[in-house]
Write a protein that holds these residues in place. Structure first.
Motif, PDB file in Angstrom:
ATOM      1  N   ALA A  38       0.835  -1.207   0.000  1.00 35.34           N
ATOM      2  CA  ALA A  38       0.000   0.000   0.000  1.00 35.34           C
ATOM      3  C   ALA A  38       0.864   1.250   0.000  1.00 35.34           C
ATOM      4  CB  ALA A  38      -0.923  -0.016   1.208  1.00 35.34           C
ATOM      5  N   ALA A  39       2.001   1.199   0.714  1.00 37.53           N
ATOM      6  CA  ALA A  39       2.907   2.348   0.749  1.00 37.53           C
ATOM      7  C   ALA A  39       3.487   2.622  -0.629  1.00 37.53           C
ATOM      8  CB  ALA A  39       4.033   2.097   1.760  1.00 37.53           C
ATOM      9  N   LYS A  40       3.578   1.598  -1.453  1.00 42.56           N
ATOM     10  CA  LYS A  40       4.090   1.765  -2.823  1.00 42.56           C
ATOM     11  C   LYS A  40       2.965   2.091  -3.800  1.00 42.56           C
ATOM     12  CE  LYS A  40       7.920  -1.487  -2.108  1.00 42.56           C
ATOM     13  NZ  LYS A  40       8.543  -2.783  -2.537  1.00 42.56           N
ATOM     14  N   GLN A  41       1.782   2.367  -3.249  1.00 41.13           N
ATOM     15  CA  GLN A  41       0.605   2.711  -4.051  1.00 41.13           C
ATOM     16  C   GLN A  41       0.211   1.572  -4.992  1.00 41.13           C
ATOM     17  OE1 GLN A  41       1.451   6.469  -5.950  1.00 41.13           O
ATOM     18  NE2 GLN A  41       1.228   7.628  -4.055  1.00 41.13           N
ATOM     19  N   LEU A 135      13.135 -12.419 -16.204  1.00 35.24           N
ATOM     20  CA  LEU A 135      13.140 -11.501 -15.058  1.00 35.24           C
ATOM     21  C   LEU A 135      13.240 -10.039 -15.489  1.00 35.24           C
ATOM     22  CD1 LEU A 135      15.622 -13.420 -12.692  1.00 35.24           C
ATOM     23  CD2 LEU A 135      13.154 -13.206 -12.424  1.00 35.24           C
ATOM     24  N   VAL A 136      13.648  -9.800 -16.734  1.00 32.71           N
ATOM     25  CA  VAL A 136      13.837  -8.414 -17.183  1.00 32.71           C
ATOM     26  C   VAL A 136      12.554  -7.600 -17.030  1.00 32.71           C
ATOM     27  CG1 VAL A 136      14.374  -6.955 -19.181  1.00 32.71           C
ATOM     28  CG2 VAL A 136      15.742  -9.010 -18.718  1.00 32.71           C
ATOM     29  N   PRO A 137      11.401  -8.061 -17.517  1.00 34.38           N
ATOM     30  CA  PRO A 137      10.190  -7.242 -17.308  1.00 34.38           C
ATOM     31  C   PRO A 137       9.799  -7.111 -15.839  1.00 34.38           C
ATOM     32  CG  PRO A 137       9.639  -9.377 -18.291  1.00 34.38           C
ATOM     33  CD  PRO A 137      11.111  -9.249 -18.360  1.00 34.38           C
ATOM     34  N   VAL A 138      10.154  -8.091 -15.016  1.00 33.66           N
ATOM     35  CA  VAL A 138       9.845  -7.996 -13.585  1.00 33.66           C
ATOM     36  C   VAL A 138      10.614  -6.848 -12.963  1.00 33.66           C
ATOM     37  CG1 VAL A 138      10.013  -9.165 -11.357  1.00 33.66           C
ATOM     38  CG2 VAL A 138       9.291 -10.434 -13.382  1.00 33.66           C
ATOM     39  N   PHE A 139      11.928  -6.801 -13.224  1.00 31.73           N
ATOM     40  CA  PHE A 139      12.735  -5.716 -12.654  1.00 31.73           C
ATOM     41  C   PHE A 139      12.344  -4.370 -13.257  1.00 31.73           C
ATOM     42  CE2 PHE A 139      15.871  -9.260 -11.880  1.00 31.73           C
ATOM     43  CZ  PHE A 139      15.772  -9.216 -10.507  1.00 31.73           C
ATOM     44  N   ALA A 140      11.968  -4.373 -14.530  1.00 27.45           N
ATOM     45  CA  ALA A 140      11.573  -3.109 -15.164  1.00 27.45           C
ATOM     46  C   ALA A 140      10.284  -2.563 -14.569  1.00 27.45           C
ATOM     47  CB  ALA A 140      11.414  -3.310 -16.671  1.00 27.45           C
ATOM     48  N   SER A 141       9.460  -3.453 -13.963  1.00 24.34           N
ATOM     49  CA  SER A 141       8.186  -3.007 -13.396  1.00 24.34           C
ATOM     50  C   SER A 141       8.323  -2.441 -11.990  1.00 24.34           C
ATOM     51  CB  SER A 141       7.193  -4.176 -13.375  1.00 24.34           C
ATOM     52  OG  SER A 141       7.596  -5.155 -12.416  1.00 24.34           O
ATOM     53  N   ILE A 142       9.470  -2.684 -11.346  1.00 23.18           N
ATOM     54  CA  ILE A 142       9.642  -2.224  -9.964  1.00 23.18           C
ATOM     55  C   ILE A 142       9.679  -0.701  -9.924  1.00 23.18           C
ATOM     56  CG2 ILE A 142      11.210  -2.239  -7.985  1.00 23.18           C
ATOM     57  CD1 ILE A 142      12.052  -5.043  -8.765  1.00 23.18           C
ATOM     58  N   ARG A 143       8.900  -0.125  -9.009  1.00 20.98           N
ATOM     59  CA  ARG A 143       8.798   1.345  -8.927  1.00 20.98           C
ATOM     60  C   ARG A 143       9.831   1.945  -7.991  1.00 20.98           C
ATOM     61  NH1 ARG A 143       2.185   2.221  -8.492  1.00 20.98           N
ATOM     62  NH2 ARG A 143       1.635   0.996 -10.387  1.00 20.98           N
ATOM     63  N   GLU A 144      10.114   1.280  -6.889  1.00 21.59           N
ATOM     64  CA  GLU A 144      11.052   1.839  -5.897  1.00 21.59           C
ATOM     65  C   GLU A 144      12.099   0.779  -5.561  1.00 21.59           C
ATOM     66  OE1 GLU A 144       9.070   3.225  -2.462  1.00 21.59           O
ATOM     67  OE2 GLU A 144       7.658   4.485  -3.546  1.00 21.59           O
ATOM     68  N   PRO A 145      13.349   0.974  -5.920  1.00 21.05           N
ATOM     69  CA  PRO A 145      13.830   2.028  -6.830  1.00 21.05           C
ATOM     70  C   PRO A 145      13.486   1.684  -8.267  1.00 21.05           C
ATOM     71  CG  PRO A 145      15.626   0.573  -6.237  1.00 21.05           C
ATOM     72  CD  PRO A 145      14.440   0.092  -5.455  1.00 21.05           C
ATOM     73  N   ALA A 146      13.331   2.704  -9.080  1.00 21.61           N
ATOM     74  CA  ALA A 146      12.949   2.495 -10.470  1.00 21.61           C
ATOM     75  C   ALA A 146      14.133   1.934 -11.253  1.00 21.61           C
ATOM     76  CB  ALA A 146      12.469   3.798 -11.090  1.00 21.61           C
ATOM     77  N   PHE A 147      13.864   0.983 -12.153  1.00 20.42           N
ATOM     78  CA  PHE A 147      14.888   0.366 -12.992  1.00 20.42           C
ATOM     79  C   PHE A 147      14.630   0.745 -14.440  1.00 20.42           C
ATOM     80  CE2 PHE A 147      15.268  -2.369  -9.318  1.00 20.42           C
ATOM     81  CZ  PHE A 147      16.601  -2.754  -9.302  1.00 20.42           C
ATOM     82  N   SER A 148      15.686   1.160 -15.130  1.00 21.00           N
ATOM     83  CA  SER A 148      15.580   1.314 -16.577  1.00 21.00           C
ATOM     84  C   SER A 148      15.684  -0.077 -17.205  1.00 21.00           C
ATOM     85  CB  SER A 148      16.706   2.202 -17.112  1.00 21.00           C
ATOM     86  OG  SER A 148      17.977   1.585 -16.896  1.00 21.00           O
ATOM     87  N   LEU A 149      15.432  -0.165 -18.505  1.00 24.41           N
ATOM     88  CA  LEU A 149      15.495  -1.459 -19.176  1.00 24.41           C
ATOM     89  C   LEU A 149      16.894  -2.050 -19.106  1.00 24.41           C
ATOM     90  CD1 LEU A 149      13.836  -3.510 -20.764  1.00 24.41           C
ATOM     91  CD2 LEU A 149      14.515  -2.330 -22.874  1.00 24.41           C
TER      92      LEU A 149
END
Length: 395
Positions: A38-41, A135-149
Motif C-alpha cells: 500500500a505504501a508503494k501505491q 526476469l527483465v520485465p519484472v525488474f523493469a516493473s519495480i517502482r522503488e527504486p525504479a529500474f531502466s530497461l
C-alpha cells in the motif's frame, strides 16, 4: 536412534523445498506485506495474488519432484511435464511482479534444479537462459527504486549465477545417478556371464572326466578282461578258479565305468537359471518378472550364450528406451524343440520401429542357428518381442 537415510537426489529436492520455504518467510508477517504494498501505491490484491502464486508454485514443484529419488518412477508424458514447467516459470515471474522484488530469481533457481531431470540437456540449457531473462520485465516493473530497461537486464544477469549453479548441481547429480545405475546393470551382466562360464566349465570338466574314464580306464579294463579270458584257458584247477573270479571282477568294473560315464553324460546341459536370475537382479528403475521352465538346461554352450545375450539386450533396451516400469520376460520350450523368449513391457512403445545395433545383433546371433525375432510395438502400448531359437539343427 537411527537417522533416516536420504539419497543425494532426495537431498537435492529437499534443498529446493527449503529454498521455496525461505522465499515464503514474508508471509509470516502478512499484515506488514499488505502495508508495504500500500505504501508503494499498489493494490492490496497484489498480496493475495502473491500468496496464491506462491502456493501454486509449491504444489506444482512437489508434484514434479515427488519421485525423483524413487527407484521406480512414475513417468509423466512430456507434454504434461512441459506444461507444469511453464506453470512454475509463470508463477515465479508473477510472484516477482506482485511482490515488486527480485525473489523470482530465487524461485527460478528452484526450477533450474528440476530442468536436467525432465528435459534433454540442450533444451534444458535453452530453457534456463530464457527463464533467467524473463526476469527483465519484472525488474523493469519495480517502482522503488525504479529500474531502466538496461538496469533490469543487468540485474537479471546478476542473478544468472545462482540459477546456473543450481542447474549444474542438478545436472552433475543426474549424471552420477545414471553412471551408478549403468554400473549396477553392468555388474548384473557380469554376474550372469560369470554364472554361464561356471556352468560351461562344469560341463567341460564332466565331459573331460567322462572321456578319461571311457578312453583310459575302459581301455585298460577291456584289455585286462581279454587277457584274463586267455589266461583262463591256459591254467587248470585252483588257479583257473581265481582267474575266472578276476575276470568277473574286471567285467564288473568295466560295467561300473560305463555306467558312470553314462551318468556324467546324462547331465551334460548348461543350467541358465542362475545366470538369468543374476542378470535381472537389481536392474535400476525396472521391475522384471522372470518366468523360467522347471528344468532349464541347454546342451549347446553356444546356444546358451545366445539366449543369455538376447535376454541381456532386451533388458538393456527396455531400461534405456522404453520408459517402462515392468518387463515380463519368459522362456518356453515348444514341442518342436525351439526355445522361445517372450518379452513384453508397459513402456511408451513406438509408432514406427527403428532397429538399432542391439536388435540387429540379436537377429544375427539367432540367424546363425536358424532362429528369428518377431516384434510388435504401438505408441503408448509398450513393446513386445518373441525370439525363437532352435535347440537342434542348423549351426
Amino acid at each position: 536412534m537411527m537417522l533416516p537415510q536420504f539419497s543425494h537426489i532426495q537431498l537435492l529436492r529437499f534443498a529446493g523445498l527449503f529454498q521455496y520455504a525461505s522465499v515464503g518467510t514474508p508471509f509470516l508477517r502478512y499484515r506488514v506485506v499488505v502495508d508495504d504494498l500500500a505504501a508503494k501505491q499498489l493494490p492490496t490484491s497484489y498480496a493475495h495474488l502473491w500468496l496464491g502464486c506462491y502456493i501454486v508454485f509449491g504444489i506444482v514443484y512437489w508434484y514434479l519432484t515427488r519421485d525423483l529419488g524413487a527407484r521406480e518412477r512414475t513417468p509423466l508424458r512430456s507434454g504434461v511435464q512441459i506444461a507444469l514447467l511453464v506453470v512454475l516459470n509463470l508463477m515465479a515471474v508473477a510472484i516477482g511482479w506482485f511482490s515488486q522484488s527480485g525473489i523470482s530469481a530465487l524461485l527460478l533457481a528452484v526450477v533450474a534444479v528440476v530442468l536436467p531431470w525432465l528435459l534433454p540437456l540442450r533444451v534444458g540449457i535453452a530453457w534456463m537462459v530464457l527463464q533467467n531473462f524473463s526476469l527483465v520485465p519484472v525488474f523493469a516493473s519495480i517502482r522503488e527504486p525504479a529500474f531502466s530497461l538496461s538496469d533490469a537486464f543487468l540485474q537479471s544477469s546478476l542473478y544468472s549465477g545462482f540459477i546456473v549453479l543450481a542447474f549444474v548441481t542438478a545436472l552433475v547429480t543426474k549424471q552420477q545417478v545414471e553412471a551408478r545405475e549403468e554400473q549396477r546393470r553392468l555388474n548384473a551382466e557380469l554376474r550372469a556371464t560369470r554364472a554361464l562360464l561356471a556352468e560351461s566349465s562344469r560341463l567341460g570338466e564332466r565331459m573331460r572326466i567322462s572321456r578319461e574314464l571311457h578312453d583310459l580306464m575302459g581301455h585298460h579294463l577291456t584289455a585286462l578282461s581279454l587277457n584274463l579270458e586267455v589266461a583262463s584257458h591256459l591254467v587248470q584247477g585252483q588257479a583257473q578258479t581265481h582267474v575266472l573270479q578276476a575276470q568277473s571282477v574286471a567285467k564288473l568294473l568295466l560295467g561300473d565305468v560305463r555306467e558312470v560315464v553314462s551318468q556324467l553324460r546324462e547331465d551334460d546341459s548348461i543350467d541358465l537359471t542362475q545366470a538369468l536370475r543374476d542378470l535381472v537382479e537389481g536392474v535400476p528403475g525396472l521391475q522384471i518378472h522372470l518366468d523360467l521352465p522347471a528344468q532349464f538346461g541347454i546342451e549347446d554352450p553356444r546356444r546358451a550364450q545366445v539366449l543369455l545375450r538376447c535376454a541381456q539386450e532386451i533388458i538393456t533396451n527396455t531400461v534405456r528406451h522404453a520408459q517402462a516400469r515392468n518387463l515380463w520376460l519368459g522362456f518356453e520350450l515348444d514341442p518342436r524343440r525351439q526355445m522361445i523368449i517372450h518379452a513384453r513391457d508397459d513402456g511408451r512403445g513406438a509408432s514406427e520401429l527403428v532397429q538399432g545395433n542391439g536388435l540387429s545383433g540379436m537377429r544375427e546371433r539367432l540367424a546363425q542357428f536358424g532362429g528369428r525375432v518377431e516384434i510388435q510395438t504401438t505408441a503408448g502400448r509398450g513393446f513386445a518381442l518373441d525370439a525363437l531359437l532352435p535347440l537342434e539343427g542348423s549351426t
